[in-house]
Design an enzyme around this catalytic site. Sequence first.
Site, PDB file in Angstrom:
ATOM      1  N   GLU A  26      10.943   6.393  16.093  1.00  0.00           N
ATOM      2  CA  GLU A  26      10.927   5.902  14.762  1.00  0.00           C
ATOM      3  C   GLU A  26      12.272   6.216  14.105  1.00  0.00           C
ATOM      4  O   GLU A  26      13.111   5.457  13.509  1.00  0.00           O
ATOM      5  CB  GLU A  26       9.796   6.522  13.825  1.00  0.00           C
ATOM      6  CG  GLU A  26       9.990   5.953  12.353  1.00  0.00           C
ATOM      7  CD  GLU A  26       8.859   6.731  11.647  1.00  0.00           C
ATOM      8  OE1 GLU A  26       8.586   5.939  10.433  1.00  0.00           O
ATOM      9  OE2 GLU A  26       8.224   7.862  11.797  1.00  0.00           O
ATOM     10  N   HIS A  27      12.668   7.435  13.927  1.00  0.00           N
ATOM     11  CA  HIS A  27      14.046   7.865  13.556  1.00  0.00           C
ATOM     12  C   HIS A  27      14.691   8.739  14.778  1.00  0.00           C
ATOM     13  O   HIS A  27      14.202   9.572  15.604  1.00  0.00           O
ATOM     14  CB  HIS A  27      13.977   9.146  12.602  1.00  0.00           C
ATOM     15  CG  HIS A  27      12.954   8.406  11.327  1.00  0.00           C
ATOM     16  ND1 HIS A  27      11.574   8.835  11.579  1.00  0.00           N
ATOM     17  CD2 HIS A  27      13.046   7.846  10.360  1.00  0.00           C
ATOM     18  CE1 HIS A  27      11.232   8.459  10.400  1.00  0.00           C
ATOM     19  NE2 HIS A  27      12.048   7.951   9.643  1.00  0.00           N
TER      20      HIS A  27
ATOM     21  N   TYR B 118       0.647  -1.028   0.137  1.00  0.00           N
ATOM     22  CA  TYR B 118       0.174   0.147  -0.057  1.00  0.00           C
ATOM     23  C   TYR B 118       0.784   1.132   0.106  1.00  0.00           C
ATOM     24  O   TYR B 118       1.757   1.240   0.960  1.00  0.00           O
ATOM     25  CB  TYR B 118      -0.877   0.015   1.363  1.00  0.00           C
ATOM     26  CG  TYR B 118      -1.817   1.109   1.199  1.00  0.00           C
ATOM     27  CD1 TYR B 118      -2.945   1.003   0.349  1.00  0.00           C
ATOM     28  CD2 TYR B 118      -1.763   2.309   1.832  1.00  0.00           C
ATOM     29  CE1 TYR B 118      -3.710   2.359   0.291  1.00  0.00           C
ATOM     30  CE2 TYR B 118      -2.619   3.451   1.826  1.00  0.00           C
ATOM     31  CZ  TYR B 118      -3.508   3.325   1.031  1.00  0.00           C
ATOM     32  OH  TYR B 118      -4.525   4.350   0.909  1.00  0.00           O
TER      33      TYR B 118
ATOM     34  N   ASP C  47      15.455   8.480   4.612  1.00  0.00           N
ATOM     35  CA  ASP C  47      13.997   8.581   3.479  1.00  0.00           C
ATOM     36  C   ASP C  47      14.033   8.134   2.222  1.00  0.00           C
ATOM     37  O   ASP C  47      13.138   7.838   1.473  1.00  0.00           O
ATOM     38  CB  ASP C  47      13.231   9.990   3.857  1.00  0.00           C
ATOM     39  CG  ASP C  47      12.621  10.257   5.140  1.00  0.00           C
ATOM     40  OD1 ASP C  47      12.236   9.252   5.743  1.00  0.00           O
ATOM     41  OD2 ASP C  47      12.442  11.443   5.645  1.00  0.00           O
TER      42      ASP C  47
ATOM     43  N   ASN D 197      -3.095   6.357   6.702  1.00  0.00           N
ATOM     44  CA  ASN D 197      -3.426   7.172   7.714  1.00  0.00           C
ATOM     45  C   ASN D 197      -4.247   6.370   8.778  1.00  0.00           C
ATOM     46  O   ASN D 197      -4.045   4.962   8.885  1.00  0.00           O
ATOM     47  CB  ASN D 197      -4.558   8.120   7.244  1.00  0.00           C
ATOM     48  CG  ASN D 197      -5.848   7.580   6.606  1.00  0.00           C
ATOM     49  OD1 ASN D 197      -6.091   6.342   6.423  1.00  0.00           O
ATOM     50  ND2 ASN D 197      -6.542   8.033   5.571  1.00  0.00           N
TER      51      ASN D 197
ATOM     52  N   HIS E 134       0.322 -38.540  24.278  1.00  0.00           N
ATOM     53  CA  HIS E 134       1.526 -38.000  23.628  1.00  0.00           C
ATOM     54  C   HIS E 134       2.784 -38.793  23.720  1.00  0.00           C
ATOM     55  O   HIS E 134       3.304 -39.207  22.794  1.00  0.00           O
ATOM     56  CB  HIS E 134       1.895 -36.583  24.131  1.00  0.00           C
ATOM     57  CG  HIS E 134       1.078 -35.211  23.753  1.00  0.00           C
ATOM     58  ND1 HIS E 134      -0.395 -35.429  23.740  1.00  0.00           N
ATOM     59  CD2 HIS E 134       1.556 -34.377  23.062  1.00  0.00           C
ATOM     60  CE1 HIS E 134      -0.706 -34.201  23.306  1.00  0.00           C
ATOM     61  NE2 HIS E 134       0.386 -33.549  22.791  1.00  0.00           N
TER      62      HIS E 134
ATOM     63  N   GLN F  46     -10.378   0.272   2.357  1.00  0.00           N
ATOM     64  CA  GLN F  46     -10.891  -0.547   1.253  1.00  0.00           C
ATOM     65  C   GLN F  46      -9.891  -1.174   0.578  1.00  0.00           C
ATOM     66  O   GLN F  46     -10.078  -2.444   0.293  1.00  0.00           O
ATOM     67  CB  GLN F  46     -11.858   0.322   0.614  1.00  0.00           C
ATOM     68  CG  GLN F  46     -11.269   1.496  -0.288  1.00  0.00           C
ATOM     69  CD  GLN F  46     -11.560   2.581   0.643  1.00  0.00           C
ATOM     70  OE1 GLN F  46     -11.508   2.691   1.697  1.00  0.00           O
ATOM     71  NE2 GLN F  46     -11.850   3.523  -0.426  1.00  0.00           N
TER      72      GLN F  46
ATOM     73  N   GLU G 153       2.447 -33.378  32.176  1.00  0.00           N
ATOM     74  CA  GLU G 153       1.267 -32.516  31.522  1.00  0.00           C
ATOM     75  C   GLU G 153       0.055 -33.003  31.677  1.00  0.00           C
ATOM     76  O   GLU G 153      -0.903 -32.465  30.936  1.00  0.00           O
ATOM     77  CB  GLU G 153       1.796 -31.927  30.121  1.00  0.00           C
ATOM     78  CG  GLU G 153       3.096 -30.874  30.228  1.00  0.00           C
ATOM     79  CD  GLU G 153       3.502 -30.288  29.125  1.00  0.00           C
ATOM     80  OE1 GLU G 153       2.827 -30.744  27.984  1.00  0.00           O
ATOM     81  OE2 GLU G 153       4.304 -29.405  29.129  1.00  0.00           O
TER      82      GLU G 153
ATOM     83  N   GLN H  63      10.834  16.517   9.554  1.00  0.00           N
ATOM     84  CA  GLN H  63       9.676  15.511   9.837  1.00  0.00           C
ATOM     85  C   GLN H  63       8.526  15.974  10.055  1.00  0.00           C
ATOM     86  O   GLN H  63       7.298  15.468   9.932  1.00  0.00           O
ATOM     87  CB  GLN H  63      10.306  14.386  10.845  1.00  0.00           C
ATOM     88  CG  GLN H  63      11.523  13.712  10.632  1.00  0.00           C
ATOM     89  CD  GLN H  63      11.254  12.694   9.265  1.00  0.00           C
ATOM     90  OE1 GLN H  63      10.291  11.825   9.285  1.00  0.00           O
ATOM     91  NE2 GLN H  63      12.109  13.039   8.327  1.00  0.00           N
TER      92      GLN H  63
ATOM     93  N   THR I 229       4.838  10.098  11.887  1.00  0.00           N
ATOM     94  CA  THR I 229       6.250   9.893  12.008  1.00  0.00           C
ATOM     95  C   THR I 229       6.749  10.628  13.047  1.00  0.00           C
ATOM     96  O   THR I 229       6.223  11.320  13.698  1.00  0.00           O
ATOM     97  CB  THR I 229       6.705  10.372  10.522  1.00  0.00           C
ATOM     98  OG1 THR I 229       8.304  10.313  10.591  1.00  0.00           O
ATOM     99  CG2 THR I 229       6.556  11.981  10.532  1.00  0.00           C
TER     100      THR I 229
ATOM    101  N   HIS J 281       5.851  16.263   7.270  1.00  0.00           N
ATOM    102  CA  HIS J 281       4.971  15.207   6.781  1.00  0.00           C
ATOM    103  C   HIS J 281       3.520  15.165   7.360  1.00  0.00           C
ATOM    104  O   HIS J 281       2.578  14.994   6.417  1.00  0.00           O
ATOM    105  CB  HIS J 281       5.400  13.771   7.628  1.00  0.00           C
ATOM    106  CG  HIS J 281       6.504  13.195   6.792  1.00  0.00           C
ATOM    107  ND1 HIS J 281       6.323  12.283   5.744  1.00  0.00           N
ATOM    108  CD2 HIS J 281       7.888  13.145   7.067  1.00  0.00           C
ATOM    109  CE1 HIS J 281       7.486  12.047   5.209  1.00  0.00           C
ATOM    110  NE2 HIS J 281       8.530  12.485   6.263  1.00  0.00           N
TER     111      HIS J 281
END
Length: 450
Positions: free
Chosen positions: A347-348, A140, A381, A233, A440, A204, A435, A278, A256, A281
């Site tokens: 993240e960074h 995506y 990036d 998003n 088994h 979707q 057990e 950043q 971000t 963004h």
Amino acid sequence: MNSSTSGPAFDSFATIDLRGQHLSPAALKRAMPRAETTTDVASDAVAAIIADVRSRGFDALNELALRFDGVRQDHLLVPREALREALDQLDPQVRAALEESIRRARLFAEAQRPLDTDLEIGPGAGVSQKWLPVNRVGLYVPGGLAVYPSSVVMNVVPAQAAGVASLALASPPQKEFGGLPHPTILAAAELLGIEEVYAMGGAQAIAAFAYGIPAAGENPELEPVDVVTGPGNVYVATAKRLVKGVVGIDAEAGPTEIAILADAGADARLVAADLISQAEHDPNAASVLVTDSPELAERVREELGRQVPATRHSERVETALSGPQSGTILVDGLEQGIAVCNAYGAEHLEIQTADAANVASSITSAGAIFVGNYSPVSLGDYCSGSNHVLPTAGTSAFSSGLNVTTFMHAIQVINYDRAALQEVSTHVVALSRAEDLPAHGDAVSIRFAD
């Protein structure tokens, strides 16, 4: 940006003063600047979209494209000629930049392929693990406030390096481009050899990838995938959370983040520029400075006051820098600064200190670490070779950025002969009885009943 432009200090860049405090790890995490999470708010709406796509297929996708994108569609699959035309018309400088980004990303991704393991535990007792690519992946690429051909590169290249045979890409339809995704996105897909590109966006698109869509009219079947990756998003992130388990996902990406650990010797101009990069963004982006120097913090505020008005997306940047997720954290020294960075799990994370490489070695939670003045986040990036799809919201404490193994799975193979099984049979029986699962043990004992 013109750093010589005069202007007031950016006073809305908040300060959290942790000096003189000895906080537990839990208290330190609570003290970190964070935006409020909103995925729960979107859950009901996204669940309804997923159910609609599952039950009505292409009809639902077409109606949702009209509702959210203002586009009436007859074909979701982008024609091959549109991909070729987009690449033919791509700015040569952008094409050259994408080609170099792909080259570097491919070198790093191919070096990440994990090795198979083949171990002989004892005579006749073999255990091995083999890594295999998943069969099919849905990638995506968001629309929204910016165009992200770099996200095409970051998602496609590691999947190709993993050996995935079938890749499909989705990006929102754009009214101004006749209902197709942005042409730069299409050009990047063509450059990478992706022929299956869909004009669909939002929750979707995630639903379509997860459950597949039967053929309808002139629209061919969209086969379900094994793994869905890519940023988006809050609706995309929520959709990925809701379909996790039906398919694998990379992560629920949030806005971000950048954190910069800097000492008194850092260049305030560079720190401010990187915080702004950043914040550009998203109004919800997080930009955090961690420093033991109040003087540097003040110089950075002054630089923000100069640089923010001069940047193109100044309103968006100002909103992000003024939010509760952004600001300066003052610490007593480098040791506390490292502890703060590990609690934040950015993240960074940039390290702009003396002996930056050594400081970086003490970081245990970060999506990616950028060492020194000449390794800005912007490099990662686009063209460092690393991947820019990284964990957010502190999840770097337990998760990794997008890499080759995201698109692979490991299968363990057990191969014991008769003598090897007999050697451990009494242990299997003893543990099965402990057990209260005696069958088994019986499944082993029956092999030696004669």
